[in-house]
Design a protein around this motif. Sequence first.
Motif, short mmCIF file in Angstrom:
data_model
loop_
_atom_site.label_atom_id
_atom_site.label_comp_id
_atom_site.label_asym_id
_atom_site.label_seq_id
_atom_site.Cartn_x
_atom_site.Cartn_y
_atom_site.Cartn_z
N ALA A 229 31.72 42.14 53.47
CA ALA A 229 32.63 42.82 52.54
C ALA A 229 32.15 44.25 52.30
O ALA A 229 32.97 45.19 52.26
CB ALA A 229 32.70 42.05 51.23
N GLU A 230 30.85 44.44 52.13
CA GLU A 230 30.32 45.80 51.94
C GLU A 230 30.54 46.65 53.18
O GLU A 230 30.89 47.82 53.08
CB GLU A 230 28.83 45.73 51.60
CG GLU A 230 28.55 45.25 50.19
CD GLU A 230 27.07 45.14 49.88
OE1 GLU A 230 26.24 45.52 50.74
OE2 GLU A 230 26.73 44.70 48.79
N ASN A 231 30.35 46.06 54.34
CA ASN A 231 30.57 46.77 55.60
C ASN A 231 32.04 47.17 55.73
O ASN A 231 32.36 48.30 56.10
CB ASN A 231 30.13 45.88 56.77
CG ASN A 231 30.14 46.61 58.07
OD1 ASN A 231 30.03 47.85 58.12
ND2 ASN A 231 30.26 45.89 59.16
N ASP A 232 32.94 46.25 55.40
CA ASP A 232 34.38 46.55 55.48
C ASP A 232 34.77 47.63 54.47
O ASP A 232 35.57 48.52 54.78
CB ASP A 232 35.20 45.29 55.20
CG ASP A 232 35.08 44.24 56.30
OD1 ASP A 232 34.56 44.57 57.39
OD2 ASP A 232 35.49 43.08 56.06
N ALA A 233 34.15 47.60 53.28
CA ALA A 233 34.47 48.59 52.24
C ALA A 233 33.97 49.97 52.64
O ALA A 233 34.61 50.99 52.36
CB ALA A 233 33.87 48.16 50.92
N SER A 234 32.83 50.03 53.30
CA SER A 234 32.28 51.34 53.70
C SER A 234 33.10 51.97 54.82
O SER A 234 33.12 53.20 54.97
CB SER A 234 30.82 51.21 54.11
OG SER A 234 30.70 50.45 55.30
N ARG A 235 33.79 51.17 55.61
CA ARG A 235 34.64 51.69 56.67
C ARG A 235 35.97 52.23 56.14
O ARG A 235 36.60 53.05 56.79
CB ARG A 235 34.96 50.59 57.68
CG ARG A 235 33.80 50.22 58.54
CD ARG A 235 34.25 49.25 59.60
NE ARG A 235 33.13 48.51 60.12
CZ ARG A 235 33.24 47.48 60.91
NH1 ARG A 235 34.43 47.06 61.26
NH2 ARG A 235 32.18 46.85 61.34
N ALA A 236 36.39 51.72 55.00
CA ALA A 236 37.71 52.11 54.46
C ALA A 236 37.72 53.48 53.82
O ALA A 236 36.91 54.22 53.66
CB ALA A 236 38.14 51.09 53.41
N HIS B 130 25.14 31.88 53.58
CA HIS B 130 26.55 32.10 53.87
C HIS B 130 27.14 33.15 52.93
O HIS B 130 27.87 34.05 53.37
CB HIS B 130 27.32 30.78 53.75
CG HIS B 130 28.76 30.88 54.11
ND1 HIS B 130 29.20 31.13 55.39
CD2 HIS B 130 29.87 30.76 53.35
CE1 HIS B 130 30.52 31.17 55.41
NE2 HIS B 130 30.96 30.95 54.18
N LEU B 131 26.81 33.05 51.65
CA LEU B 131 27.32 34.03 50.68
C LEU B 131 26.78 35.43 50.97
O LEU B 131 27.51 36.42 50.88
CB LEU B 131 26.97 33.60 49.25
CG LEU B 131 27.74 32.40 48.71
CD1 LEU B 131 27.19 31.98 47.35
CD2 LEU B 131 29.23 32.70 48.62
N GLU B 132 25.52 35.51 51.30
CA GLU B 132 24.92 36.81 51.64
C GLU B 132 25.65 37.43 52.83
O GLU B 132 25.93 38.63 52.84
CB GLU B 132 23.43 36.66 51.94
CG GLU B 132 22.57 36.42 50.72
CD GLU B 132 22.60 37.58 49.74
OE1 GLU B 132 22.67 38.75 50.17
OE2 GLU B 132 22.53 37.31 48.54
N ALA B 133 25.96 36.62 53.83
CA ALA B 133 26.68 37.12 55.00
C ALA B 133 28.08 37.60 54.62
O ALA B 133 28.54 38.65 55.08
CB ALA B 133 26.76 36.04 56.07
N LEU B 134 28.75 36.85 53.75
CA LEU B 134 30.08 37.26 53.30
C LEU B 134 30.02 38.57 52.51
O LEU B 134 30.87 39.46 52.70
CB LEU B 134 30.72 36.16 52.44
CG LEU B 134 31.17 34.90 53.17
CD1 LEU B 134 31.63 33.84 52.17
CD2 LEU B 134 32.28 35.22 54.15
N PHE B 135 29.05 38.70 51.62
CA PHE B 135 28.91 39.93 50.84
C PHE B 135 28.58 41.11 51.74
O PHE B 135 29.12 42.21 51.56
CB PHE B 135 27.82 39.78 49.77
CG PHE B 135 28.20 38.86 48.64
CD1 PHE B 135 29.46 38.87 48.08
CD2 PHE B 135 27.27 37.97 48.13
CE1 PHE B 135 29.80 38.02 47.04
CE2 PHE B 135 27.59 37.12 47.08
CZ PHE B 135 28.87 37.14 46.54
N ALA B 136 27.72 40.90 52.71
CA ALA B 136 27.36 41.98 53.65
C ALA B 136 28.60 42.41 54.43
O ALA B 136 28.82 43.61 54.62
CB ALA B 136 26.25 41.52 54.58
#
Length: 94
Positions: A87-94, A79-85
Amino acid sequence: MPSSETISITMTPEQLRAVRESVEAGEYASTSDVLSDAVRLWQRRRRDDAERLNVIRARIRRSLDDPRPALSLEEVDAHLEALFAQAENDASRA
């Protein structure tokens, strides 16, 4: 006005100097006013601390009373790995 009582306290020289400087600067009318203000702040901090502790206790109680089954360590990690992934995906879009 409520009755008052005279007490004796011991302060470090630095504390006493700070109290006296505050009175001399006109921030307070007397040393008694300084100490009364300090006690009011202390009481407020104790109330605030108690409120925060009650919130924490309520959260713990809700967690302990949660009927959902406990997660395994592997499930938590996934679950944590999915959340971190995400968050990284959202950060790369910004």
